[in-house]
Design an enzyme around this catalytic site. Sequence first.
Site, PDB file in Angstrom:
ATOM      1  N   GLY A  15      22.421 -11.347 -30.496  1.00  0.00           N
ATOM      2  CA  GLY A  15      23.869 -11.560 -30.466  1.00  0.00           C
ATOM      3  C   GLY A  15      24.540 -10.387 -29.773  1.00  0.00           C
ATOM      4  N   ASP A  88      14.909  -1.949 -33.764  1.00  0.00           N
ATOM      5  CA  ASP A  88      16.323  -2.139 -33.423  1.00  0.00           C
ATOM      6  C   ASP A  88      16.540  -1.843 -31.947  1.00  0.00           C
ATOM      7  OD1 ASP A  88      18.896  -2.935 -34.026  1.00  0.00           O
ATOM      8  OD2 ASP A  88      19.568  -0.941 -34.634  1.00  0.00           O
ATOM      9  N   GLU A  89      17.624  -2.353 -31.405  1.00  0.00           N
ATOM     10  CA  GLU A  89      17.986  -2.166 -29.989  1.00  0.00           C
ATOM     11  C   GLU A  89      16.818  -2.557 -29.084  1.00  0.00           C
ATOM     12  OE1 GLU A  89      20.998  -1.617 -29.342  1.00  0.00           O
ATOM     13  OE2 GLU A  89      21.892  -0.277 -30.827  1.00  0.00           O
TER      14      GLU A  89
HETATM   15 MG    MG Z   1      22.979  -2.548 -33.694  1.00  0.00          MG
END
Ligand code: MG
Length: 196
Positions: A15, A88-89
Amino acid sequence: MFRRSTDGWVEVICGPMFSGKSEELIRRVTRSNIARIPVQVFKPQLDNRYADAEVVSHSSLRVEATPVNGSLELLKAIADTTEVIGIDEGQFFDDGLVDIVDNLAATGKQVIIAGLDTDYLRRPFEPIPSLCDRAEYVTKMLAVCHRCGGPGMYTQRIVRSEDLVVLGAVDSYEARCRMCYDPTEPEQPELGWDGE
Ligand code: MG
Ligand code: ADP
Ligand code: ZN
């Protein structure tokens, strides 16, 4: 005869910025921590916006994380005993992450990747789209459009820059819905818009 499936699988949380991807990743790995399932969380080295050895959400939730420089370094850092791997990322990793994650799932690991599925020009942001192809579970998060409060699906850059990534600059982006996203704001050199 059916081949017995392993316990491994891939989850992608994607997202725009501010949609709660890091929060959701933190929620899922925290549950594994509570269940005493061995967890390791990773993030790309270049992202040290908030803290060095942590993933921190915009709402200040946090979890311990190891910064790694690329997908191979991530693979090498995984302990045999680890059952759940959070990343993450994910959009800031090299394309090698796709096969590595796939293989980890095939060997029984649960891999959860959070990341941007599109960049600030709404282009696919690899390797997240390719990771979605390999994932059993894909969760698409929406932010709140900063302009109108509608479903924020895109990351709008609000400062001028020629770089794909403007790091450490939460103030440089807004979440925008389909109607409020504006590719000409501010003038983007990639589109050849000259500000007229
Ligand atoms: Mg984030
Ligand atoms: P992401 O990792 O997707 O960038 P985070 O999980 O770090 O998002 O942050 C989500 C949190 O950001 C929300 O719970 C909320 O507190 C805050 N937030 C700030 N701006 C917005 C917005 N426009 N839409 C939704 N949440 C927002
Ligand atoms: Zn809007």
